[in-house]
Design a protein around this motif. Structure first.
Motif, short mmCIF file in Angstrom:
data_model
loop_
_atom_site.label_atom_id
_atom_site.label_comp_id
_atom_site.label_asym_id
_atom_site.label_seq_id
_atom_site.Cartn_x
_atom_site.Cartn_y
_atom_site.Cartn_z
N ILE A 1 81.65 76.82 52.40
CA ILE A 1 80.48 75.99 52.09
C ILE A 1 79.19 76.70 52.47
O ILE A 1 78.20 76.67 51.74
N GLU A 2 79.24 77.37 53.60
CA GLU A 2 78.02 78.01 54.09
C GLU A 2 77.52 79.05 53.08
O GLU A 2 76.33 79.13 52.78
N THR A 3 78.47 79.83 52.54
CA THR A 3 78.11 80.85 51.57
C THR A 3 77.53 80.21 50.30
O THR A 3 76.54 80.68 49.73
N GLU A 4 78.14 79.10 49.88
CA GLU A 4 77.65 78.41 48.68
C GLU A 4 76.24 77.87 48.90
O GLU A 4 75.38 77.98 48.05
N ILE A 5 76.04 77.28 50.07
CA ILE A 5 74.71 76.73 50.36
C ILE A 5 73.67 77.86 50.39
O ILE A 5 72.55 77.72 49.89
N ALA A 6 74.08 78.99 50.94
CA ALA A 6 73.14 80.13 50.99
C ALA A 6 72.77 80.57 49.58
O ALA A 6 71.65 80.98 49.32
N ARG A 7 73.72 80.49 48.65
CA ARG A 7 73.43 80.87 47.26
C ARG A 7 72.48 79.85 46.62
O ARG A 7 71.53 80.21 45.94
N ILE A 8 72.74 78.58 46.90
CA ILE A 8 71.97 77.52 46.23
C ILE A 8 70.56 77.38 46.79
O ILE A 8 69.63 77.03 46.08
N GLU A 9 70.37 77.70 48.05
CA GLU A 9 69.07 77.56 48.72
C GLU A 9 68.44 76.19 48.45
O GLU A 9 67.37 76.09 47.85
N PRO A 10 69.09 75.10 48.89
CA PRO A 10 68.59 73.76 48.54
C PRO A 10 67.31 73.41 49.30
O PRO A 10 67.07 73.93 50.40
N ALA A 11 66.53 72.50 48.69
CA ALA A 11 65.34 71.98 49.37
C ALA A 11 65.70 70.73 50.16
O ALA A 11 64.97 70.32 51.05
N GLU A 12 66.83 70.11 49.80
CA GLU A 12 67.28 68.90 50.47
C GLU A 12 68.78 68.76 50.24
O GLU A 12 69.27 69.11 49.16
N ILE A 13 69.48 68.29 51.25
CA ILE A 13 70.94 68.14 51.10
C ILE A 13 71.31 66.66 51.29
O ILE A 13 70.89 66.03 52.26
N VAL A 14 72.07 66.14 50.34
CA VAL A 14 72.52 64.76 50.41
C VAL A 14 74.01 64.77 50.71
O VAL A 14 74.78 65.42 50.00
N ILE A 15 74.43 64.07 51.76
CA ILE A 15 75.86 64.05 52.08
C ILE A 15 76.31 62.62 52.38
O ILE A 15 75.48 61.77 52.71
N GLN B 1 78.64 65.29 61.66
CA GLN B 1 79.53 66.43 61.89
C GLN B 1 78.70 67.68 62.19
O GLN B 1 77.78 68.01 61.44
N PRO B 2 79.06 68.36 63.28
CA PRO B 2 78.25 69.52 63.68
C PRO B 2 78.11 70.54 62.56
O PRO B 2 77.06 71.15 62.40
N LEU B 3 79.16 70.66 61.73
CA LEU B 3 79.10 71.65 60.64
C LEU B 3 77.88 71.38 59.75
O LEU B 3 77.12 72.29 59.43
N PHE B 4 77.68 70.13 59.37
CA PHE B 4 76.60 69.82 58.43
C PHE B 4 75.24 69.87 59.09
O PHE B 4 74.26 70.28 58.48
N VAL B 5 75.21 69.45 60.34
CA VAL B 5 73.94 69.54 61.06
C VAL B 5 73.51 71.01 61.11
O VAL B 5 72.36 71.36 60.85
N ARG B 6 74.47 71.88 61.41
CA ARG B 6 74.16 73.31 61.50
C ARG B 6 73.79 73.89 60.13
O ARG B 6 72.80 74.60 59.99
N LEU B 7 74.56 73.52 59.12
CA LEU B 7 74.30 74.06 57.79
C LEU B 7 72.90 73.69 57.31
O LEU B 7 72.18 74.51 56.74
N ALA B 8 72.54 72.43 57.55
CA ALA B 8 71.21 71.98 57.11
C ALA B 8 70.13 72.72 57.87
O ALA B 8 69.12 73.12 57.30
N ARG B 9 70.37 72.92 59.16
CA ARG B 9 69.34 73.63 59.94
C ARG B 9 69.20 75.06 59.43
O ARG B 9 68.10 75.56 59.25
N ARG C 1 67.37 75.27 56.34
CA ARG C 1 66.03 74.70 56.51
C ARG C 1 65.78 73.58 55.50
O ARG C 1 64.74 73.50 54.88
N ALA C 2 66.81 72.75 55.34
CA ALA C 2 66.69 71.64 54.37
C ALA C 2 67.03 70.34 55.09
O ALA C 2 68.01 70.30 55.84
N PRO C 3 66.25 69.28 54.87
CA PRO C 3 66.61 68.01 55.52
C PRO C 3 67.90 67.44 54.96
O PRO C 3 68.25 67.68 53.80
N LEU C 4 68.59 66.71 55.81
CA LEU C 4 69.89 66.13 55.46
C LEU C 4 69.70 64.64 55.21
O LEU C 4 69.14 63.94 56.04
#
Ligand code: ATP
Length: 925
Positions: free
Chosen positions: A199-213, A220-228, A231-234
Motif C-alpha cells: 500500500i505504501e508504494t501505491e500511495i507514493a505513486r498516487i501522491e494523494p491530496a486527501e485519503i478517505v478510509i 490503525q497505526p499503519l494508516f496514521v503513518r501512511l497519511a503522515r 502529507r495528506a489528511p485522513l
C-alpha cells in the motif's frame, strides 16, 4: 491581517438585524433567546460536523464560535464578538466573499475542511414572509484538499487526487486493499489493488491530496503513518458508503450503467474503494456532478514499483526538502502547458514495464527529436492552449467562469493549429497519430461561436457580468444600452418623437410623478391632442405655457431602465449557460482532446530536452541488460553547467543472464568523488528510459526493471521512533525481502550508521544475499574497502572505483569511474578542503598513519580474505595495544614515536615527522 473598513461596514450591515445566541454545543434555554438567524446557523452547523462553516451573510462569509477562533488564528484575521450566547460573547470573524478563495486556499492547505453555506434566496423574498424571517441558506459544498477545482486553489503542475481505500478479505483469508484515485479537477478515475505490504508504494505513486478510509481503519497505526508520510489528511467514512451490492449500485448509478461488466474484471476491494470515492464526491459536491471518466483499472505490474523511500531518495518529483526545483521533474520538464507538465510528472511517478508500450512513447519523442522544425511549430501552437481539462471540469461542476469559456475557445483553436501542423508530417508514429485524431475531432463551429460571444476582457466570475461581446445578442445590447446610456437613449427617443410629430420643441423629461414624459409648448401641444397624433400621445398635464404627454413606450422605458442592469446580467448568465451546455455536450471529446494535447506536449518537451542536452534513445527490452555508456546525472549535470563546470560521463554494466541474475558493482572511492551521483544517475537513467524518454547517456541498453530500490543517505525518523541506523535497516530489510532478478537495487553506504565491524558484517551479508538470493542488478557504494574482497569470491560482483589524483598533498577528484578498488579514502584531504582547522587536519593525518600502520600489522585483512561464504564470521578488531604501539613493529619505530610530542609540533613539523616515521617503518631510515 485585518478586514478593510469598507468591507467591515457592509458586513456590519449584513449582520445588523440578527441578535444574540448561545454556544451551539450546549443546551438552549429556549427558542426565545436565540435569534432566528443563530438558530439557523446552529442547525446547519450541527448537520455538517468536522468542518469549518463559512456562513454567507451579504458580502461576507462569517464564522462563529470555535470555527471563528480556529479561522482567525489560521488566517491572521481579526476575531470579533457578536451578541451573546448563554451569557457569553460569541466569537466571530469573517472573510469578504470576493476574497474567499484566497482564504479557502490557506485553510485547505493547512488541512482544514470547509462547508460553504450560501444564501439561496433574495433577502427581499425572505422579507415577504415577515419582518423577522431569515434568508434561506444551504450548504452547497464541502471544500476539502482532495476535492478542489478552482484554478486559484490548484497547483497547475500537479494532479490533485482524492484517494479512497477499502479492504476486502480474499479467499485465503488475507486482506486485500482497493485504491480508488480520482481527480475531480480533470475527471481522471483510476483503480488498483494491493496487499498490505504494497500500500505504501501505491500511495507514493498516487501522491494523494486527501485519503478517505473506512472509519474502522482510522486508528490503525499503519494508516496514521501512511497519511503522515503522504502529507495528506485522513478522512473517515461510515460503513454504508462502500458495501457489497450497494457499492456496485452506487457506481452504476453515478455513471448511468446497467452493470459493471464493461469496466473489466474489478475486484471486490476495487469496487468498494470506487464506491467510497464516489460517496465522498457526493458528500462534498452536493448536487454538483463532476464529469468523471469511467474508472480504469491499473495493473500494478504495468508500472515499475518504486517505494516511498526510493522516490524520496531519488528526488523524482520533489527534493528531500519538498521543492520541485532541484528534483528530476524540475530538470526535465520542458513542456509548455500545465497539462503536459502534469502528464510528465505522472509518467515519472509510474514508469512502464512493457517494452512495447515504452517503444510507443519513445517513437513519439524520436519523431519530434528528428523533426526540429515541426517540434518548434507544435510547441508554438501548444503554448496558446490553456488548461482545457480543468476548465471543462469546472464547467461540469457549475463552478466555471467566463475565463473557462475563453480557455476552451483558445484550446480549440490551439488544437486545430496543432493538428494542421502535424497532419502535414509523414510517418506520424502511433501515439501522435492517435493524439492528432483526438485533437482533430473537436467541433470547429464551437470556437467560432465562443469567439463572437466573448468580450476581450473577462471577469473571473460570471456574476460580475460584462463578458459577452457587443453585437453578439441584440436583446443584451438593448438592455446594456438602456443601463449604460440612459442619456443617449433619451436623446434618440426625443429625436424620434420630434420627427414623428414634426415638432422641434418637443422635449423628453423625467420626474418621479410621471416618470418619462414629453413636454411641448402650449401652442404646439394642442396639435398632439388631435388625430392622427392623439392615437400615440396621451395627454397627462397642462401647465402654464406647456403641455405634457406620455406614450405607452415611455411608460415602459422607466421600468426598463431601472431593471435593465439586472436583466442584462440575467441575459448574460443565460448566454453563459447556453455556451457551457454546448461545451458540456462535447465534454468527452474535449477531455480526449485535452489528453491528446498533453501527450503531444510531453513528447515534444522530452524531444526538446534530448536535443538540447545531447540525450539518446535507449534500447529497452525484456532482457536483464543494464549497459550504459557515457551516462550522466541530469540534475547534477544541469547544476554544474550553470556554474560552467563539465560533468564527467561514466559507463555502467550490470547486465546479467536470466538463469544467473544481474551483476553487482561495488563502488569504493574517496568521499566527494562522485559515488552517490554515479549510483543515482544509473537509477534515474532506468526511470527515464521506462517513461519512454531519451536518456542522458551516449548509449544505453536496459532490460526493463520491475522494481527499483534505493537505500541512500541517512536520516533519522524520530517521529516514528526510529534512529538513523534503524531506518537504514528497515529499508534494507524491505529490499532484501522483495528485490528480484528483474529489479535494480542501489545501496549507498549500508552499515555506516553503526560500529565499524557491525556495519561491515551487515554490509557483507547483505551483498551475499543480494548475489545469491535476490540476484538483482545492483550498485553498492561503500567505504568498507574490505568488501572489495567479495569480488574475488562471488562470480557476479565487480569492483569499481573513482579516479582521483593527488597534487601537493591535496586530492583532486576526477569523477571518473574505473574498474578496481580504492586504495585510499582521502577522508583527511576532504576534511581539509572543507576548511577544518590546520591543526586538526595535521593531527588527523598523523593519527591516520598510525591507525593504518596498526591495521597493516593486524590479521584483519587475512581474516576477511578467509571468510567462508555465508558464515557471518566476526572479524577480530585490533587490540588497543596493537594500535597504540604499532602492533608488532620494530622497537626503533616505537622509540621514535615515544620521542614525539604532538602538542609541540606545528602542522608542518607533524607532517614531516609522519613521513620520517613511515620511512623508518619501511626500513629506509
Ligand atoms: N561525474 C561527475 N562529474 C562532475 N562532477 C561530479 C561528478 N560526480 C559527482 N560530481 C561532483 O562531486 C560532488 C560529490 O559527489 P557525491 O556526493 O556523489 O560524492 P560521494 O563519493 O558519494 O561522496 P561521499 O562518499 O562523501 O558521500 C557532487 O555534488 C558533484 O558536484
Amino acid at each position: 491581517m485585518s478586514i478593510e473598513p469598507e468591507a467591515r461596514k457592509s458586513r456590519a450591515q449584513a449582520a445588523a438585524p440578527e441578535s444574540a445566541a448561545r454556544r451551539p454545543s450546549e443546551p438552549q434555554d429556549g427558542p426565545a433567546k436565540i435569534s432566528p438567524m443563530m438558530a439557523q446557523f446552529i442547525a446547519i452547523k450541527a448537520a455538517h460536523p468536522g468542518s469549518l462553516l463559512f456562513y454567507r451573510m451579504g458580502d461576507f462569509y462569517e464564522l462563529f464560535f470555535e470555527d471563528a477562533e480556529i479561522a482567525a488564528k489560521a488566517l491572521g484575521i481579526v476575531l470579533t464578538r457578536r451578541g451573546k450566547y448563554q451569557g457569553e460573547d460569541i466569537p466571530m470573524c469573517g472573510v469578504p466573499v470576493e476574497r474567499a478563495q484566497e482564504y479557502l486556499h490557506r485553510l485547505i492547505s493547512l488541512g482544514h475542511r470547509v462547508s460553504v453555506c450560501e444564501q439561496i434566496e433574495d433577502p427581499a423574498e425572505a422579507k415577504k414572509r415577515g419582518a423577522k424571517s431569515v434568508v434561506r441558506r444551504e450548504v452547497r459544498r464541502l471544500v476539502t484538499p482532495g476535492t478542489i477545482t478552482e484554478e486559484t486553489l490548484l497547483d497547475p503542475a500537479r494532479a490533485n487526487r482524492l484517494l479512497a481505500i477499502a479492504r476486502a478479505r480474499q479467499a485465503d483469508g488475507q486482506w486485500s486493499y482497493g485504491l480508488a484515485a480520482l481527480d475531480i479537477s480533470t475527471g481522471e478515475f483510476l483503480l488498483s489493488e494491493a496487499p498490505e505490504a504494497q500500500i505504501e508504494t501505491e500511495i507514493a505513486r498516487i501522491e494523494p491530496a486527501e485519503i478517505v478510509i473506512p472509519e474502522g481503519l482510522m486508528d490503525q497505526p499503519l494508516f496514521v503513518r501512511l497519511a503522515r508520510e503522504a502529507r495528506a489528511p485522513l478522512t473517515p467514512l461510515g460503513r454504508l458508503a462502500a458495501e457489497g451490492p450497494a457499492a456496485e449500485r452506487r457506481i452504476c448509478d453515478f455513471f448511468g450503467l446497467a452493470t459493471l461488466d464493461g469496466l473489466g474484471a474489478l475486484s471486490p476491494a476495487e469496487i468498494a474503494a470506487a464506491a467510497a470515492a464516489l460517496f465522498y464526491v457526493d458528500r462534498t459536491q452536493f448536487s454538483a456532478r463532476p464529469a468523471l471518466s469511467l474508472p480504469t483499472r491499473v495493473a500494478r505490474e504495468a508500472h515499475m514499483s518504486i517505494d516511498a523511500a526510493t522516490r524520496a531518495n531519488l528526488e523524482l518529483t520533489r527534493t528531500l526538502g519538498g521543492a520541485r526545483e532541484g528534483s528530476l521533474i524540475g530538470a526535465i520538464d520542458r513542456s509548455v502547458t500545465a497539462a503536459g507538465g502534469r502528464l510528465l510528472a505522472e509518467r515519472l511517478a509510474a514508469p512502464l514495464t512493457d517494452p512495447d508500450e515504452i517503444t510507443r512513447r519513445q517513437e513519439a519523442v524520436a519523431f519530434f527529436f528528428d523533426e526540429p522544425a515541426l517540434r518548434e511549430a507544435a510547441r508554438r501552437a501548444l503554448k496558446a492552449a490553456p488548461d482545457l481539462m480543468r476548465a471543462i471540469a469546472r464547467l461540469a461542476l457549475e463552478r466555471g467562469g467566463p475565463r473557462d469559456l475563453a480557455a476552451l475557445r483558445d484550446g480549440f483553436f490551439a488544437a486545430r493549429a496543432l493538428v494542421e501542423t502535424l497532419r502535414a508530417a509523414e510517418n506520424l508514429p502511433g501515439e501522435l497519430a492517435q493524439a492528432c485524431a483526438a485533437a482533430g475531432a473537436l467541433d470547429p463551429l464551437v470556437p467560432q461561436k465562443l469567439q463572437s460571444a466573448l468580450a476581450d476582457a473577462l471577469p473571473l466570475n460570471r456574476r460580475d457580468g460584462g463578458f459577452v461581446a457587443p453585437d453578439f445578442d441584440a436583446g443584451l445590447d438593448e438592455l446594456r444600452a438602456l443601463r449604460d446610456d440612459t442619456r443617449k437613449v433619451v436623446a434618440a427617443l426625443q429625436a424620434r418623437y420630434c420627427d414623428l410629430a414634426d415638432m422641434r420643441q418637443l422635449k423628453l423629461k423625467h420626474n418621479n410623478f410621471l416618470g418619462f414624459y414629453l413636454e411641448a409648448p402650449q401652442a404646439q401641444g394642442e396639435k398632439l391632442l388631435k388625430p392622427p397624433f392623439d392615437a400615440m400621445f396621451i395627454h397627462r398635464q397642462t401647465m402654464a405655457g406647456a403641455m405634457r404627454f406620455s406614450t405607452p413606450e415611455l411608460s415602459e422605458l422607466d421600468v426598463k431602465i431601472s431593471t435593465a442592469a439586472d436583466q442584462a446580467l440575467v441575459r448574460e448568465l443565460s448566454i453563459f449557460d447556453e455556451l457551457a451546455a454546448t461545451l458540456l455536450a462535447q465534454g468527452e471529446a474535449i477531455k480526449r482532446a485535452a489528453a491528446a494535447l498533453a501527450c503531444i506536449d510531453a513528447a515534444a518537451g522530452l524531444a526538446e530536452l534530448a536535443a538540447d542536452c545531447g540525450w539518446t534513445r535507449p534500447e529497452v527490452d525484456g532482457s536483464l541488460k543494464f549497459h550504459i555508456e557515457g551516462g550522466r546525472h541530469p540534475v547534477v549535470e544541469a547544476a554544474l553547467r550553470r556554474g560552467g563546470a563539465p560533468f564527467v560521463a561514466n559507463d555502467c554494466d550490470l547486465s546479467g543472464l536470466a538463469e544467473e541474475g544481474g551483476r553487482i558493482a561495488v563502488v569504493t572511492g574517496p568521499n566527494m568523488a562522485g559515488k552517490s551521483t554515479y549510483l543515482r544517475q544509473n537509477a534515474l537513467i532506468a526511470v527515464l528510459a521506462q517513461i519512454g524518454s531519451f536518456v542522458p547517456a551516449r548509449r544505453a541498453h536496459i532490460g526493463v526493471v520491475d522494481r527499483l530500490f534505493s537505500r541512500v543517505g541517512a536520516s533519522d525518523d524520530l517521529a516514528r521512533g526510529r534512529s538513523t541506523f534503524m531506518v537504514e535497516m528497515v529499508e534494507t530489510a524491505a529490499i532484501l525481502n522483495s528485490a528480484r532478478a528483474r529489479s535494480l537495487v542501489i545501496l549507498d553506504e549500508i552499515g555506516r550508521g553503526t560500529a565499524t565491524f557491525d556495519g561491515l558484517s551487515i554490509a557483507w551479508a547483505v551483498m551475499e544475499h543480494l548475489h545469491e538470493v535476490n540476484r538483482s542488478r545492483a550498485l553498492f557504494a561503500t567505504h568498507f574497502h574490505e568488501l572489495t574482497q567479495l569480488g574475488k569470491r562471488l562470480a557476479r560482483i565487480d569492483n569499481l572505483t573513482v579516479r582521483v589524483s593527488e597534487w601537493k598533498g591535496d586530492v583532486i577528484f576526477l569523477h571518473e569511474i574505473i574498474a578496481g578498488a580504492a586504495d585510499q579514502s582521502y577522508g583527511v584531504q576532504v576534511a581539509k578542503l572543507a576548511g577544518l582547522p590546520a591543526q586538526v587536519v595535521a593531527r588527523a593525518r598523523l593519527l591516520l598513519s598510525e591507525f593504518e600502520a596498526a591495521e597493516r600489522m593486524s590479521s584483519r585483512d587475512r581474516l576477511v580474505a578467509d571468510l567462508p561464504l555465508f558464515s557471518a564470521s566476526y572479524v577480530k578488531a585490533p587490540e588497543p595495544a596493537e594500535i597504540a604501539h604499532g602492533g608488532g613493529s620494530a622497537d626503533a619505530l616505537g622509540a621514535a614515536l615515544d620521542a614525539v610530542n604532538p602538542d609541540e609540533l606545528s602542522p608542518r613539523a607533524a607532517l614531516e615527522e609522519l613521513y620520517r616515521l613511515k620511512r623508518l617503518r619501511a626500513g629506509e631510515a
